[in-house]
Design a protein around this motif. Structure first.
Motif, PDB file in Angstrom:
ATOM      1  N   GLN A   1      43.185   4.988 -64.113  1.00 29.85           N
ATOM      2  CA  GLN A   1      43.733   6.546 -63.854  1.00 29.85           C
ATOM      3  C   GLN A   1      43.067   6.972 -63.076  1.00 29.85           C
ATOM      4  O   GLN A   1      43.001   7.789 -61.578  1.00 29.85           O
ATOM      5  CB  GLN A   1      44.523   6.823 -64.772  1.00 29.85           C
ATOM      6  N   ARG A  51      43.680   7.964 -59.165  1.00 26.48           N
ATOM      7  CA  ARG A  51      43.187   9.044 -58.583  1.00 26.48           C
ATOM      8  C   ARG A  51      42.510   9.682 -57.037  1.00 26.48           C
ATOM      9  O   ARG A  51      42.414   9.530 -56.411  1.00 26.48           O
ATOM     10  CB  ARG A  51      42.640  10.328 -59.799  1.00 26.48           C
ATOM     11  N   ALA A 104      43.897   7.407 -54.854  1.00 24.10           N
ATOM     12  CA  ALA A 104      45.018   8.335 -53.788  1.00 24.10           C
ATOM     13  C   ALA A 104      44.551   9.524 -52.725  1.00 24.10           C
ATOM     14  O   ALA A 104      45.224  10.090 -51.526  1.00 24.10           O
ATOM     15  CB  ALA A 104      46.342   8.961 -54.694  1.00 24.10           C
ATOM     16  N   CYS A 105      42.998  10.082 -53.280  1.00 27.01           N
ATOM     17  CA  CYS A 105      42.875  11.984 -52.837  1.00 27.01           C
ATOM     18  C   CYS A 105      41.637  10.443 -51.808  1.00 27.01           C
ATOM     19  O   CYS A 105      41.910  11.338 -50.741  1.00 27.01           O
ATOM     20  CB  CYS A 105      42.315  11.924 -53.462  1.00 27.01           C
ATOM     21  N   ALA A 121      48.819   7.377 -59.949  1.00 20.41           N
ATOM     22  CA  ALA A 121      48.547   8.305 -59.139  1.00 20.41           C
ATOM     23  C   ALA A 121      49.997   8.024 -58.592  1.00 20.41           C
ATOM     24  O   ALA A 121      50.201   7.156 -58.884  1.00 20.41           O
ATOM     25  CB  ALA A 121      47.140   7.846 -58.738  1.00 20.41           C
ATOM     26  N   ASP A 122      49.913   8.714 -57.486  1.00 21.40           N
ATOM     27  CA  ASP A 122      51.226   9.171 -56.588  1.00 21.40           C
ATOM     28  C   ASP A 122      50.852  10.553 -55.728  1.00 21.40           C
ATOM     29  O   ASP A 122      50.138  10.755 -56.125  1.00 21.40           O
ATOM     30  CB  ASP A 122      52.880   9.585 -57.416  1.00 21.40           C
ATOM     31  N   THR A 144      49.795  13.853 -57.251  1.00 23.97           N
ATOM     32  CA  THR A 144      48.101  13.931 -57.954  1.00 23.97           C
ATOM     33  C   THR A 144      47.072  14.912 -57.495  1.00 23.97           C
ATOM     34  O   THR A 144      47.122  14.630 -56.139  1.00 23.97           O
ATOM     35  CB  THR A 144      47.475  12.587 -57.606  1.00 23.97           C
ATOM     36  N   CYS A 178      43.783  16.764 -56.179  1.00 27.41           N
ATOM     37  CA  CYS A 178      42.751  16.094 -55.481  1.00 27.41           C
ATOM     38  C   CYS A 178      41.692  17.547 -55.541  1.00 27.41           C
ATOM     39  O   CYS A 178      42.158  18.751 -55.514  1.00 27.41           O
ATOM     40  CB  CYS A 178      42.783  15.814 -54.003  1.00 27.41           C
TER      41      CYS A 178
END
Length: 93
Positions: free
Chosen positions: A50, A54, A57-58, A86-87, A90, A92
């Motif tokens: 996870q 993250r 995602a960032c 993540a989506d 999420t 950052c």
């Protein structure tokens, strides 16, 4: 035809760019449009945590979407087993 030419083709290109930029941590992706809501769905490679999702995602997904027609598009990153990692919400930083 308009939707395909102006949305689907760029979405596929964006999806492939994100996969390529992930260093193999994202193994597949898709773009779907349902009842006026668009979403990119990505599947992480086995073993991606996870925390790593993250970071993806960032550092990969959000920057790839920023400044494009997909900037406000929802996205999710799932594990290979269907767990949400993540989506777009999420945090950052």
């Amino acid at each position: 035809m308009y939707l395909v030419a102006n949305t689907l083709a760029p979405a596929i290109g964006t999806e492939l760019d994100i996969q390529s930029s992930s260093g193999g941590q994202i193994t597949s992706g898709s773009y779907n449009w349902n009842n006026g809501v668009a979403i990119f769905t990505f599947t992480a490679a086995p073993g991606v945590t996870q925390t790593q999702a993250r970071d993806l995602a960032c550092s990969v997904v959000k920057p790839a979407l920023k400044g494009t027609q997909f900037e406000k598009t929802h996205f999710v990153i799932y594990s290979p087993y269907g767990d949400l990692l993540a989506d777009e919400t999420t945090s950052c930083g």
